[in-house]
Design a protein around this motif. Structure first.
Motif, PDB file in Angstrom:
ATOM      1  N   ASP A 111       0.860  -1.096  -0.074  1.00 44.13           N
ATOM      2  CA  ASP A 111       0.545   0.497  -0.435  1.00 44.13           C
ATOM      3  C   ASP A 111       1.354   1.276  -0.162  1.00 44.13           C
ATOM      4  OD1 ASP A 111      -1.791   2.216   1.188  1.00 44.13           O
ATOM      5  OD2 ASP A 111      -2.669   0.988   1.572  1.00 44.13           O
ATOM      6  N   SER A 112       0.705   2.044  -1.204  1.00 42.34           N
ATOM      7  CA  SER A 112       1.661   3.375  -1.115  1.00 42.34           C
ATOM      8  C   SER A 112       2.827   3.165  -0.883  1.00 42.34           C
ATOM      9  CB  SER A 112       1.204   4.080  -0.156  1.00 42.34           C
ATOM     10  OG  SER A 112      -0.335   4.166  -0.411  1.00 42.34           O
ATOM     11  N   PRO A 113       3.385   1.668  -1.378  1.00 40.56           N
ATOM     12  CA  PRO A 113       5.348   1.471  -1.529  1.00 40.56           C
ATOM     13  C   PRO A 113       5.917   2.440  -1.735  1.00 40.56           C
ATOM     14  CG  PRO A 113       4.319   0.291  -3.020  1.00 40.56           C
ATOM     15  CD  PRO A 113       2.948   0.806  -2.810  1.00 40.56           C
ATOM     16  N   VAL A 114       6.712   2.160  -0.589  1.00 41.32           N
ATOM     17  CA  VAL A 114       8.248   2.465  -1.628  1.00 41.32           C
ATOM     18  C   VAL A 114       9.465   1.335  -1.940  1.00 41.32           C
ATOM     19  CG1 VAL A 114      10.418   3.777  -1.133  1.00 41.32           C
ATOM     20  CG2 VAL A 114       9.249   4.141   0.248  1.00 41.32           C
ATOM     21  N   VAL A 115       8.810   1.742  -3.777  1.00 45.39           N
ATOM     22  CA  VAL A 115       9.671   0.343  -4.450  1.00 45.39           C
ATOM     23  C   VAL A 115      11.580   0.787  -5.166  1.00 45.39           C
ATOM     24  CG1 VAL A 115       9.738  -0.470  -6.775  1.00 45.39           C
ATOM     25  CG2 VAL A 115       7.233  -0.063  -5.536  1.00 45.39           C
ATOM     26  N   ASP A 116      11.217   2.624  -5.102  1.00 47.40           N
ATOM     27  CA  ASP A 116      12.465   3.056  -5.612  1.00 47.40           C
ATOM     28  C   ASP A 116      12.889   4.654  -4.476  1.00 47.40           C
ATOM     29  OD1 ASP A 116      15.411   3.791  -6.482  1.00 47.40           O
ATOM     30  OD2 ASP A 116      13.802   4.284  -7.903  1.00 47.40           O
ATOM     31  N   TRP A 117      14.098   3.858  -4.074  1.00 50.47           N
ATOM     32  CA  TRP A 117      14.731   5.427  -2.431  1.00 50.47           C
ATOM     33  C   TRP A 117      14.841   6.759  -3.157  1.00 50.47           C
ATOM     34  CZ3 TRP A 117      12.773   6.812   1.930  1.00 50.47           C
ATOM     35  CH2 TRP A 117      12.147   5.802   2.983  1.00 50.47           C
ATOM     36  N   PHE A 140       3.299  11.773  -1.376  1.00 46.20           N
ATOM     37  CA  PHE A 140       4.373  12.216  -0.994  1.00 46.20           C
ATOM     38  C   PHE A 140       5.306  10.519  -1.008  1.00 46.20           C
ATOM     39  CE2 PHE A 140       6.319  10.205   3.269  1.00 46.20           C
ATOM     40  CZ  PHE A 140       7.073  11.662   3.723  1.00 46.20           C
ATOM     41  N   VAL A 141       4.741   9.829  -1.500  1.00 45.03           N
ATOM     42  CA  VAL A 141       5.867   9.248  -1.994  1.00 45.03           C
ATOM     43  C   VAL A 141       5.146   8.859  -3.361  1.00 45.03           C
ATOM     44  CG1 VAL A 141       6.130   6.243  -2.395  1.00 45.03           C
ATOM     45  CG2 VAL A 141       6.194   7.160  -0.038  1.00 45.03           C
ATOM     46  N   PRO A 142       5.733   8.774  -4.475  1.00 44.80           N
ATOM     47  CA  PRO A 142       4.731   9.000  -6.109  1.00 44.80           C
ATOM     48  C   PRO A 142       5.196   7.799  -6.751  1.00 44.80           C
ATOM     49  CG  PRO A 142       7.449   9.848  -6.017  1.00 44.80           C
ATOM     50  CD  PRO A 142       6.783  10.147  -4.778  1.00 44.80           C
ATOM     51  N   SER A 143       3.936   7.975  -7.569  1.00 41.02           N
ATOM     52  CA  SER A 143       3.069   6.433  -8.307  1.00 41.02           C
ATOM     53  C   SER A 143       4.412   5.789  -8.485  1.00 41.02           C
ATOM     54  CB  SER A 143       2.441   6.011  -8.213  1.00 41.02           C
ATOM     55  OG  SER A 143       1.977   7.180  -8.924  1.00 41.02           O
ATOM     56  N   ASP A 144       5.004   6.435  -9.232  1.00 45.74           N
ATOM     57  CA  ASP A 144       6.445   6.252 -10.957  1.00 45.74           C
ATOM     58  C   ASP A 144       6.654   5.120 -10.402  1.00 45.74           C
ATOM     59  OD1 ASP A 144       5.554   8.934  -9.930  1.00 45.74           O
ATOM     60  OD2 ASP A 144       6.842   9.206 -11.521  1.00 45.74           O
ATOM     61  N   ALA A 145       7.461   5.112  -9.632  1.00 44.41           N
ATOM     62  CA  ALA A 145       8.322   3.467  -8.932  1.00 44.41           C
ATOM     63  C   ALA A 145       7.258   2.147  -9.183  1.00 44.41           C
ATOM     64  CB  ALA A 145       9.651   3.050  -8.360  1.00 44.41           C
ATOM     65  N   SER A 146       6.689   2.876  -9.042  1.00 44.37           N
ATOM     66  CA  SER A 146       5.376   0.904  -8.440  1.00 44.37           C
ATOM     67  C   SER A 146       4.676   1.085  -9.945  1.00 44.37           C
ATOM     68  CB  SER A 146       4.425   1.207  -7.581  1.00 44.37           C
ATOM     69  OG  SER A 146       4.753   1.410  -6.352  1.00 44.37           O
ATOM     70  N   HIS A 147       4.357   1.953 -10.776  1.00 39.56           N
ATOM     71  CA  HIS A 147       4.474   1.391 -12.530  1.00 39.56           C
ATOM     72  C   HIS A 147       5.018   1.239 -12.796  1.00 39.56           C
ATOM     73  CE1 HIS A 147       0.227   3.193 -12.649  1.00 39.56           C
ATOM     74  NE2 HIS A 147       0.579   4.393 -11.827  1.00 39.56           N
ATOM     75  N   VAL A 191       3.110  -8.495 -11.163  1.00 40.98           N
ATOM     76  CA  VAL A 191       2.097  -7.402 -10.651  1.00 40.98           C
ATOM     77  C   VAL A 191       1.233  -7.426 -10.797  1.00 40.98           C
ATOM     78  CG1 VAL A 191       3.307  -5.336  -9.360  1.00 40.98           C
ATOM     79  CG2 VAL A 191       4.813  -6.933 -10.116  1.00 40.98           C
ATOM     80  N   THR A 192       0.122  -6.928 -10.199  1.00 41.32           N
ATOM     81  CA  THR A 192      -1.347  -7.043 -10.048  1.00 41.32           C
ATOM     82  C   THR A 192      -1.026  -4.534  -9.976  1.00 41.32           C
ATOM     83  OG1 THR A 192      -1.690  -8.593 -11.075  1.00 41.32           O
ATOM     84  CG2 THR A 192      -3.384  -6.691 -10.471  1.00 41.32           C
TER      85      THR A 192
END
Length: 385
Positions: free
Chosen positions: A255-261, A329-336, A346-347
């Motif tokens: 949920d709203s993860p940090v994928v790339d710091w 706060f944590v952009p979704s770019d890295a999640s995408h 990944v879904t």
């Protein structure tokens, strides 16, 4: 002490080479990254009507969101729950109070808006118990919610939060029959403090979550599902690629993860008005052992190892990412990017407006369905549930 003096002798001239003011900003930024966050006031309580049970707040992108939330404040009540937006103008939002506030109660002006909603496990009205997880950091407190399945869910909270952040998800997994372990980790204010008392952004905290996996396996679990919120997502991902028990990880929910710091820290620096090269230099400081210690970090932080887009090929467990494209706060770019890199695993359903870690609050029905349907698709919903 000698090694620290040596670090100072080398690092200070290197920083001063970019200018004294820039050097100060770089070190301050690096220190802020690894220092455990404290809750800050981000709105004000402008009025409370105890008869109508309503509350007026500064209008902000968070306080104007529909849904159920919480407010940390001081006075008679340390935490109050708030509900629907009743009215709003350019500066003020009026919302329903869900915590009964009596006439004459003191509610101070300063407040912090929260998506936690539930602040303690008893509020869920489910069976639970406190347990201790023996981790490399020491005994880490956890809440255990029993269930009938032999697949346990292990939830990991985010930066500057505590276990209460995770409580919203417990009923969802409980309805599927899954036992849930809501864990703490080093330097979060509940678990033991490490020697330096600083975050490692997942690089060391994952070991405490790995210990929780071991605890679950020793107490009847056959598999586990990791769920991480915000920085807890970074910790869960590091656990998934580093744990000796990784083959027991059946699935990951983020949920709203940090994928790339790097993506996150550059975004947050821009939001704070800090321009390049300050964020790049701050990350460079944290990557260098001697300079990292000047900033308060215990060890150098390898941002390449924390970049799960670059390490996407190492993921083995199916992963669900819930991330609002208006996170703030944590952009979704890295999640995408992770979803694009591993479409086989990944879904990532679309969410917007909800901001950071508040999808449950904003769209509880959609959030719950996304998890339940995906878990069912992974064969993780027992037939009897």
């Amino acid at each position: 002490m000698k090694s620290l003096r040596h670090a100072v002798a080398i690092a200070v001239p290197a920083l001063l080479a970019v200018g004294a003011a820039t050097a100060v900003a770089v070190l301050a930024t690096a220190r802020r990254v690894v220092t455990p966050a404290v809750r800050r006031t981000d709105t004000h309580i402008l009025a409370v009507d105890t008869g109508a049970q309503t509350i007026e707040l500064d209008r902000t992108p968070d306080t104007e969101l529909p849904g159920r939330y919480g407010l940390f404040t001081t006075g008679t009540y340390g935490y109050v729950k708030i509900g629907a937006v009743l009215s709003a103008d350019a500066k003020v939002v009026r919302r329903k109070l869900l915590t009964q506030i009596e006439a004459g109660a003191q509610v101070d002006r300063d407040a912090a808006f929260s998506g936690w909603y539930y602040s303690s496990p008893g509020e869920l009205h489910l069976p639970w118990e406190s347990v201790l997880i023996g981790s490399p950091a020491g005994p880490c407190p956890a809440w255990f919610f029993p269930g009938s399945s032999d697949t346990w869910v292990i939830q990991v909270h985010g930066r500057g939060a505590t276990r209460s952040e995770c409580l919203r998800a417990v009923p969802v997994f409980h309805a599927m029959g899954h036992p849930t372990l809501v864990v703490s980790y080093r330097n979060d204010g509940e678990a033991p403090r490490s020697h330096g008392g600083r975050y490692a952004l997942g690089a060391s905290e994952w070991r405490d979550v790995d210990a929780a996996i071991g605890h679950a396996l020793r107490h009847g679990a056959q598999r586990v599902v990791l769920m991480g919120w915000s920085m807890g997502g970074a910790i869960a991902l590091q656990t998934a690629v580093s744990s000796g028990n990784r083959l027991r990880i059946a699935a990951i929910v983020l949920d709203s993860p940090v994928v790339d710091w790097r993506t996150v820290l550059r975004f947050q620096a821009r939001e704070q008005g800090l321009r390049e090269p300050i964020p790049a230099l701050a990350m460079g400081v944290l990557e260098n052992t001697m300079m990292a210690r000047l900033s308060g970090a215990e060890d150098a932080i390898e941002f390449d190892r924390l970049d799960m887009v670059a390490r996407a090929s190492e993921l083995e467990a199916p992963t669900l990412i819930l991330h609002s494209d208006d996170d703030g706060f944590v952009p979704s770019d890295a999640s995408h990017a992770l979803a694009a890199a591993r479409p086989d695993l990944v879904t990532m359903p679309a969410f917007s407006v909800a901001r950071h870690t508040k999808i449950w609050n904003y769209d509880q029905t959609g959030w719950t369905a996304a998890i339940t349907d995906w878990m069912d698709a992974q064969g993780l919903v027992p037939a009897a549930s």
